[in-house]
Every structure is written in C-alpha cells, then in structure tokens.
Scaffold this motif. Structure first.
Motif, short mmCIF file in Angstrom:
data_model
loop_
_atom_site.label_atom_id
_atom_site.label_comp_id
_atom_site.label_asym_id
_atom_site.label_seq_id
_atom_site.Cartn_x
_atom_site.Cartn_y
_atom_site.Cartn_z
N ASN A 126 48.38 41.33 41.90
CA ASN A 126 48.95 40.69 40.71
C ASN A 126 47.89 40.17 39.74
O ASN A 126 48.01 39.08 39.20
N TYR A 127 46.86 40.95 39.49
CA TYR A 127 45.74 40.50 38.66
C TYR A 127 45.84 40.95 37.20
O TYR A 127 45.52 40.21 36.29
N PHE A 128 46.30 42.17 36.98
CA PHE A 128 46.25 42.76 35.65
C PHE A 128 47.61 42.72 34.95
O PHE A 128 48.65 42.91 35.57
N ASP A 129 47.58 42.55 33.64
CA ASP A 129 48.78 42.66 32.81
C ASP A 129 49.07 44.11 32.46
O ASP A 129 50.21 44.47 32.18
N PHE A 130 48.04 44.93 32.46
CA PHE A 130 48.14 46.31 31.98
C PHE A 130 47.19 47.17 32.79
O PHE A 130 46.02 46.82 32.96
N VAL A 131 47.70 48.27 33.32
CA VAL A 131 46.88 49.26 34.03
C VAL A 131 47.04 50.57 33.28
O VAL A 131 48.16 51.00 32.98
#
Length: 89
Positions: free
Chosen positions: A48-53
């Motif tokens: 749950n680290y990135f807003d966008f991959v």
C-alpha cells in the motif's frame, strides 16, 4: 516528467545499466529514485505504498506468463487502496 506531477517517482528496471543511465540523467531531480529489480516482483517496497503504478512497454518483452502475472499481482500489492495501475503494451 512524472516527477513534476508526483511527490515521489520510483523507477524499477532489471537492467543495472538502465538504472545507472536514469540516475545520471536525472541526478538533479530530487524526488526521482531508481532501483534495480529482480524482474518478478517489487520486493523492497512496502504494501500500500504507491498511489499510481505505471508500466510502459515491458510485458511484451517478458517470455513467461507467470512472470507477467507475478509483476501485476505485486503491482497491486504495493498500490494503495483506490490507487491506479496502468500498463501499456
């Protein structure tokens, strides 16, 4: 260009040479970070680290469906709830 929009941008590649070139080219961009990956997952990044991959023109070069699946599944692992995962082939 993504570093102008996002607070942090992390680039991952299996090629140490590509990581070296990106690091050199963007050395003056303080919120751009680069890491050599293993090609199968995004180990080293927390859940749950990135807003966008975002993945661009990678999967067509991967010879194994299982490796592609592993990347997609782990991409969702590191993505925050309600985050966006886009990939281009």
């Amino acid at each position: 260009y993504l570093a102008e929009v996002f607070g942090e941008v992390h680039g991952v590649d299996v090629s140490g040479e590509m990581i070296r070139q990106a690091s050199a080219r963007l050395a003056n961009v303080p919120n751009a970070f680069f890491r050599e990956g293993n090609g199968s997952d995004f180990s080293g990044f927390p859940d749950n680290y990135f807003d966008f991959v975002f993945s661009a023109y990678v999967f067509q070069h991967v010879p194994s469906f299982e490796v592609i699946r592993s990347n997609i599944c782990d991409g969702f692992r590191v993505l925050k709830p309600q985050g966006i995962f886009k990939f281009v082939t």
